[in-house]
Design an enzyme around this catalytic site. Structure first.
Site: not given
Ligand code: KIV
Length: 256
Positions: A41, A109, A111, A175
């Site tokens: 994102d 994915k 968070e 991160e």
């Molecule tokens: O949104 C993204 O590109 C990410 C990466 C930086 C891990 O979550």
């Protein structure tokens, strides 16, 4: 699932190479060299100049992912669930199913740590592979400083990494986590960690491709520019402009 197992099996054997992609052309080029391609994102700030990833919508993620899917043949393709699309297990399951069915990606994915464990459990119970994301969490961050300086913060991140492993994520993005903490998490977990700004101790690395190729103006400490595509596009455009102005393009060769 085969590709997910392959990523897991790389722990302690070979480093996991990951990059982001937001479109088919970039995905096609990087697919040959990556183990995992993430439709992040981060496209909100990189492509749309949003001040935060909070403005990225599910539809935006789905449309970009459909484009990326056309270029990804070999790598595991993971799609970020955007902000406010996984506030409870029911909402998360409905949106994750939408992402998987419309984009044909391999995994999603999301968070967070303890707060999202029940949500992750529900997705995994429904056979949706999930990648975790700890440390700096752009969807909820109030500052963009690295994480793990304070003891209390370190304990929470380490605890969260163990909880995510327990509920079944196949890997975790770390991160901007302080090096020794990233090392400890990586040593403690059986699943691979993928670092971005979290030292060489992680099992793999991820970068935003636009940063790596010099297309995105960013000066974060963790970004290494491997190319200067901005200069190449600028030079090509300038040469094209000169040719058009001098009537040197198109010649007969380029005409019908
Ligand atoms: O949104 C993204 O590109 C990410 C990466 C930086 C891990 O979550």
């Amino acid at each position: 699932m085969k590709k997910v197992l392959k990523i897991k099996s790389q722990k302690n054997k070979s480093k996991i190479v990951c990059l982001t992609a937001y479109s088919k052309n970039i995905a096609t080029i990087i697919d040959k060299h990556c183990d995992l391609i993430l439709v992040g994102d981060s496209l909100g700030s990189v492509l749309y100049n949003f001040s935060s990833t909070k403005k990225v919508t599910l539809d935006m993620m789905i449309e970009h992912s459909k484009s990326v899917r056309m270029g990804v043949k070999k790598s595991l393709m993971v799609v970020d669930m955007p902000y406010n699309t996984y506030r409870n297990p029911k909402e998360a399951l409905s949106n994750a199913k939408k992402i998987i069915s419309q984009t044909k990606c391999d995994a999603v994915k999301l968070e967070g740590g303890k707060k999202v464990c029940q949500i992750i459990k529900t997705l995994i119970k429904n056979k949706i592979p999930v990648m975790g994301h700890l440390g700096l969490l752009p969807q909820s961050a109030t500052n963009f400083k690295f994480k793990g300086k304070k003891i209390t913060e370190r304990k929470i991140i380490l605890r969260d990494s163990k909880l995510l492993e327990e509920v079944g994520v196949f890997s975790i993005v770390l991160e901007c986590i302080e090096s020794s903490l990233a090392k400890e998490i990586t040593k403690t977990l059986k699943i691979p960690t993928i670092g971005i700004g979290s030292s060489e101790h992680c099992d793999g690395q991820v970068l935003v491709t636009d940063d790596l190729i010099g297309l995105n103006k960013i000066s974060a400490r963790f970004v290494k520019k491997y190319s200067n595509i901005e200069k190449q596009i600028n030079d090509a455009t300038l040469r094209y402009k000169k040719d058009v102005l001098k009537n040197k393009f198109p010649t007969k060769k380029y005409s019908y």
